[in-house]
Design a protein around this motif. Structure first.
Motif, PDB file in Angstrom:
ATOM      1  N   CYS A  69      -5.780  18.426 -23.357  1.00 58.00           N
ATOM      2  CA  CYS A  69      -5.961  17.553 -24.523  1.00 58.00           C
ATOM      3  C   CYS A  69      -7.416  17.529 -24.981  1.00 58.00           C
ATOM      4  N   ASN A 113      -9.851  21.805 -30.194  1.00 60.77           N
ATOM      5  CA  ASN A 113      -8.970  21.933 -29.037  1.00 60.77           C
ATOM      6  C   ASN A 113      -9.557  22.901 -28.025  1.00 60.77           C
ATOM      7  N   ASN A 135       2.668  18.671 -22.075  1.00 60.14           N
ATOM      8  CA  ASN A 135       2.900  17.991 -23.356  1.00 60.14           C
ATOM      9  C   ASN A 135       1.796  18.258 -24.366  1.00 60.14           C
ATOM     10  N   HIS A 136       0.605  18.623 -23.915  1.00 58.28           N
ATOM     11  CA  HIS A 136      -0.482  18.975 -24.828  1.00 58.28           C
ATOM     12  C   HIS A 136      -0.529  20.474 -25.099  1.00 58.28           C
ATOM     13  N   LYS A 174       1.516  22.095 -27.901  1.00 60.05           N
ATOM     14  CA  LYS A 174       1.112  21.856 -29.287  1.00 60.05           C
ATOM     15  C   LYS A 174       0.270  22.996 -29.860  1.00 60.05           C
ATOM     16  N   PHE A 175      -0.380  23.774 -28.999  1.00 59.89           N
ATOM     17  CA  PHE A 175      -1.217  24.879 -29.497  1.00 59.89           C
ATOM     18  C   PHE A 175      -1.088  26.091 -28.585  1.00 59.89           C
ATOM     19  N   TYR A 199       7.243  15.294 -21.662  1.00 63.31           N
ATOM     20  CA  TYR A 199       7.663  16.672 -21.918  1.00 63.31           C
ATOM     21  C   TYR A 199       8.940  16.883 -21.122  1.00 63.31           C
ATOM     22  N   GLU A 257      10.477  22.583 -21.794  1.00 65.54           N
ATOM     23  CA  GLU A 257       9.179  22.870 -22.413  1.00 65.54           C
ATOM     24  C   GLU A 257       8.213  23.465 -21.392  1.00 65.54           C
TER      25      GLU A 257
END
Length: 428
Positions: A196, A204, A229-230, A233-234, A270, A274
């Motif tokens: 994160c 990031n 969970n982070h 995202k990328f 998450y 995932e």
């Protein structure tokens, strides 16, 4: 002026905090000494991630006090459970009050005691602006953030480190350049959750890695633990950044449980699916990926079916290493209030998973025998041999080598925890 010894426990962040405190003390005129025997003051930079660790910290503080040392307690324990800290301690500092370490000694010399913990949330300490006295070696820890964005129901560390504060990229890059110019060959990027990094300042981790890999010099980067969970995202951007040869093909991605309901109760935000998606994408890009994960066994609500789902996940994913932790309730956490599983069940599940992870690690490491690899030599190991790491951060034991050199080796043997190699003297 006082002679001070600093003992660091726990994560790489604490190691860096210890070096910042050493720098502050040195500039204030105090002497940093290598041994307990020489010291008048001992700074115990504590960890409190688990109950057994907390017990160890409290015992160590008492031992030093009983031996006649003046003790200053820092780190996470003052936040998580200050009641176990011996009242004879000369000072107690929170993780965001390490800049007060010299003042703590000055105060103690006057017979007074400061406890700089209660107001920690009001402080906005940027540790990368502090002076630092690093230890020798080839590895240099660069903190990139403090705190996290998670709300895990079992975690006490977030009660100590707080909400995410990412350090500015230019400060991080400057510290990396400083380390490389002074001969360090391995940079550890450290945070409670590197995944994160930058979310609070409009950037990031992938963008940060791009800036660091652009620095001239031959060095390697070890990226610390990141939560799924982070990362999700990328993910594509992160994998692209990892393509650079300066980054170890090493991924520490905790799953904690193979059961989605337990993950929900843990507050992990998450799913197992995932987690598996991230692993699959990384392995597709990097077939030699060294995957580490973490698992907590015996979490409140974990029935036999949930545990077997975790076992099945580990057998399916086959991580290179699994850090298995027995759940223990921590003060101030939500999960501590829930009905706890019997200790014998937790112990048995831990034993089973431990044996499974050793078998998988051994099988994976055996596949390396005969391979020719590039390694970075760390230096003398604990048993007199030379410790080195491969470019995916597998530890390998060599008969010879100079710290900081890159060498070509052939893997000759393996255990569940490390490889055995011999140096090659010809190009390949």
């Amino acid at each position: 002026m006082a002679k001070v010894h600093i003992e660091n426990y726990g994560c790489a962040r604490n190691r860096a905090d210890g070096e910042f405190m050493a720098g502050i003390l040195m500039l204030a005129g105090h002497e940093i000494v290598d041994t307990i025997e020489e010291a008048e003051y001992v700074v115990v930079n504590t960890c409190a991630v688990k109950d057994p660790t907390e017990v160890k910290m409290a015992r160590r503080i008492r031992e030093l006090l009983d031996a006649g040392k003046k003790v200053i307690v820092t780190g996470c324990l003052p936040h998580v459970n200050p009641s176990v800290i011996d009242e004879r301690a000369s000072a107690v500092l929170g993780v965001k009050s390490i800049d007060r370490i010299a003042y703590a000694i000055e105060t103690a010399e006057r017979g007074e005691k400061i406890i700089s913990v209660p107001d920690w949330r009001k402080r906005n300490l940027d540790k990368l602006t502090l002076p630092r006295l690093p230890t020798s070696g080839i590895s240099f820890v660069v903190p990139i953030a403090e705190g996290c964005l998670n709300a895990c129901t079992y975690c006490a560390t977030r009660l100590a480190r707080g909400v995410l504060k990412s350090y500015r990229p230019e400060l991080i890059v400057n510290w990396v350049k400083w380390a490389i110019e002074r001969g360090y060959r391995e940079i550890w990027l450290s945070a409670e959750d590197t995944g994160c990094y930058g979310f609070d300042i409009g950037t990031n981790l992938a963008e940060l890695l791009d800036e660091i890999t652009a620095i001239d010099g031959e060095f390697r980067i070890r990226v610390g633990m990141m939560n799924p969970n982070h990362v999700i995202k990328f993910l594509d951007e992160l994998i692209e950044a990892y393509q650079d040869e300066k980054i170890y093909k090493f991924l520490h991605l905790p799953v904690q449980s193979g059961d989605n309901e337990i993950l929900r109760r843990m507050g992990r935000t998450y799913t197992v699916e995932e987690f598996e998606e991230i692993v699959a994408e990384f392995r597709r890009a990097f077939p030699d990926l060294n995957l580490h994960t973490d698992v907590i066994v015996g979490f409140p609500g974990e029935d036999e079916e949930a545990f077997q789902r975790t076992v099945a996940l580990i057998e399916r994913i086959r991580p290179d290493k699994v850090n298995v932790s027995r759940y223990s309730p921590r003060p101030g956490t939500v999960a501590a209030k829930w009905k706890q599983l019997p200790g014998w069940i937790i112990k048995e599940r831990s034993r089973l998973l431990h044996h499974l992870r050793l078998r998988i690690s051994y099988e994976i490491n055996m596949e390396y025998i005969g391979k020719r690899l590039k390694v970075l030599v760390h230096g003398p190991g604990k048993k007199g041999n030379i410790d080195a790491v491969t470019m995916n951060y597998k530890h390998i034991i060599l008969p010879s080598g100079d710290a900081g050199e890159f060498a070509d080796v052939e893997v000759k043997g393996a255990t569940a925890t490390y490889l055995l190699g011999e140096r090659l003297h010809e190009d390949f």
